[in-house]
Write an enzyme that holds these catalytic residues in place. Structure first.
Site, PDB file in Angstrom:
ATOM      1  N   ASP A  77       4.603   1.765  -5.913  1.00  0.00           N
ATOM      2  CA  ASP A  77       4.505   1.023  -6.778  1.00  0.00           C
ATOM      3  C   ASP A  77       4.428  -0.491  -6.644  1.00  0.00           C
ATOM      4  OD1 ASP A  77       5.737  -0.400  -9.578  1.00  0.00           O
ATOM      5  OD2 ASP A  77       7.416   2.023 -10.076  1.00  0.00           O
ATOM      6  N   SER A 105       8.800   5.325 -17.363  1.00  0.00           N
ATOM      7  CA  SER A 105       9.096   4.836 -15.634  1.00  0.00           C
ATOM      8  C   SER A 105      10.440   4.844 -15.183  1.00  0.00           C
ATOM      9  CB  SER A 105       8.570   3.444 -15.474  1.00  0.00           C
ATOM     10  OG  SER A 105       6.503   3.353 -15.957  1.00  0.00           O
ATOM     11  N   ASN A 109       3.667   6.933 -21.292  1.00  0.00           N
ATOM     12  CA  ASN A 109       4.408   6.482 -22.781  1.00  0.00           C
ATOM     13  C   ASN A 109       4.021   6.957 -23.110  1.00  0.00           C
ATOM     14  OD1 ASN A 109       6.968   5.319 -21.176  1.00  0.00           O
ATOM     15  ND2 ASN A 109       6.313   3.921 -21.036  1.00  0.00           N
ATOM     16  N   HIS A 123       8.963  -4.201 -10.889  1.00  0.00           N
ATOM     17  CA  HIS A 123       8.271  -2.738 -11.611  1.00  0.00           C
ATOM     18  C   HIS A 123       8.925  -2.126 -10.526  1.00  0.00           C
ATOM     19  CE1 HIS A 123       7.392   0.816 -12.704  1.00  0.00           C
ATOM     20  NE2 HIS A 123       7.953   0.453 -14.229  1.00  0.00           N
TER      21      HIS A 123
END
Length: 393
Positions: free
Chosen positions: A71, A262, A197, A104
């Site tokens: 990430d 996520s 998404n 994130h």
């Protein structure tokens, strides 16, 4: 080198002191980093209430398992993760990955492994797991390349990760990325990836989620319904909370709130860590199978394109006994063999004694009454013989 859109990095998670709903806002201009979260979630968030991973914490909290977060990095100083974040690696630049500009990766890591803390009801699924941060983006450029993603997966495998969480995707198949996933499978590593998404943008097939050995994870809301943004497809394995999810941020205490697949994927990655800790003998393929068959199945043909095999169930995933695992599964204690009930021994004497006892009572009781009456009469006469009248002729 193909570039994949990093929609997960295109929005910042912001919370005020009262934890307002997620608001999608652009990252700070000029590559600036997000500020520390200012709000705190005092109560247990809905995903933790529904999944209730604490039910198996007496058995396992994920201890001994390293989970790689491929990430944006993970802040090692975030209080609920402090002491369990390794230096990691930055495949997009050089050096370590134990800091996080975008937040994130820290948010994802918190869902997996945040420890309990005073003042908040938020905890991760496996609060004693170790986090291995693998940074695949740079603070100067929020885009993500498939090459960096593939290198990140390989680096995570080589660094000893037993579970890898990838909350990123591309709609373009890439040979290098596919090879990296195969590399993880060959080294017995569970790979969990978000489904993405784009359900309202044509629902394209995404990678690495759609590769056969990857657990692809979609999102559901607090009612268990498919989130309208969560991509669907025959490759979807599981779903997990992905709407108004709470987790930690970098550079301070407190929590953020956000929505997306996520944030559904790390609930599954955390559960995989619990399973690998409690069942270390299981292979990566067996762990995937266990997570699927112990999920809360929807009332539909399985796997369902929108819900996969259902919502991940940490308690069942850890404690279920699966006969198909054989010697690799939990030991089953066989019950003793069934035996016929012993035939009762016929009592030849008892009935006779009972009849004699009844007859004795019939005879003795009237006699006892007669004796009692005579004794009473004798006492009244001072025990003298009774007078008799003599009749003369």
């Amino acid at each position: 080198m193909r570039r994949l859109p990093a929609a997960l990095l295109a929005a910042a998670l912001t919370l005020g002191p009262t934890l307002p709903a997620h608001a999608a806002t652009p990252l700070p201009p000029g590559g600036g980093c997000l500020p520390a979260p200012q709000g705190t979630a005092p109560d247990i968030p809905w995903p933790q209430r529904q999944l209730a991973p604490q039910r198996v914490w007496d058995l396992t909290k994920g201890q001994g398992i390293t989970v790689a977060v491929v990430d944006t990095g993970v802040d090692a100083h975030t209080p609920q993760l402090a002491g369990r974040v390794l230096p990691g690696a930055d495949v997009a630049g050089s050096g370590t990955a134990d800091d996080d500009c975008y937040g994130h990766g820290t948010f994802v890591a918190g869902i997996i492994a945040a420890a309990p803390a005073p003042g908040t009801g938020f905890t991760g699924v496996a609060p004693e797991a170790t986090i291995l941060p693998i940074r695949v983006t740079s603070p100067a450029d929020s885009t993500l390349t498939s090459t960096a993603l593939a290198n990140g997966i390989r680096r995570a495998v080589d660094a000893g990760a037993r579970v890898i969480n990838v909350s990123a995707s591309t709609s373009v198949p890439d040979a290098g990325l596919a090879a990296a996933v195969q590399y993880a499978e060959a080294h017995d590593v569970v790979v969990v990836a978000s489904a993405a998404n784009g359900a309202q943008e044509g629902d394209p097939v995404t990678y690495p989620a759609s590769y056969p050995t990857v657990l692809a994870v979609g999102a559901v809301d607090s009612t268990g319904q498919h989130a309208d943004f969560s991509q669907t497809g025959p490759y979807l394995a599981l779903v997990a909370p992905g709407v108004d999810v709470v987790s930690v941020g970098p550079r301070g205490a407190g929590q953020w709130q956000g929505s997306g697949t996520s944030y559904a994927a790390p609930f599954v990655a955390g559960t995989a860590a619990l399973v690998r800790s409690y069942h270390p003998q299981l292979s990566a393929a067996q762990v995937r199978h266990r997570l699927e068959v112990t999920a809360n199945h929807p009332a539909a043909a399985l796997p369902d394109p929108a819900l996969g095999w259902g919502t991940v169930n940490p308690q069942a995933a850890v404690t279920a006994v699966l006969p198909e695992e054989g010697a690799a599964g939990a030991t089953v204690v066989a019950p003793p063999p069934a035996r016929a009930a012993a035939a009762p021994v016929r009592d030849e004497v008892g009935p006779v004694l009972a009849i004699l006892g009844v007859l004795a009572l019939v005879v003795l009781i009237p006699g006892a009454v007669m004796v009692s009456r005579l004794s009473a009469a004798g006492r009244r006469r001072g025990w003298r013989p009774a007078r008799t009248a003599e009749r003369r002729p």
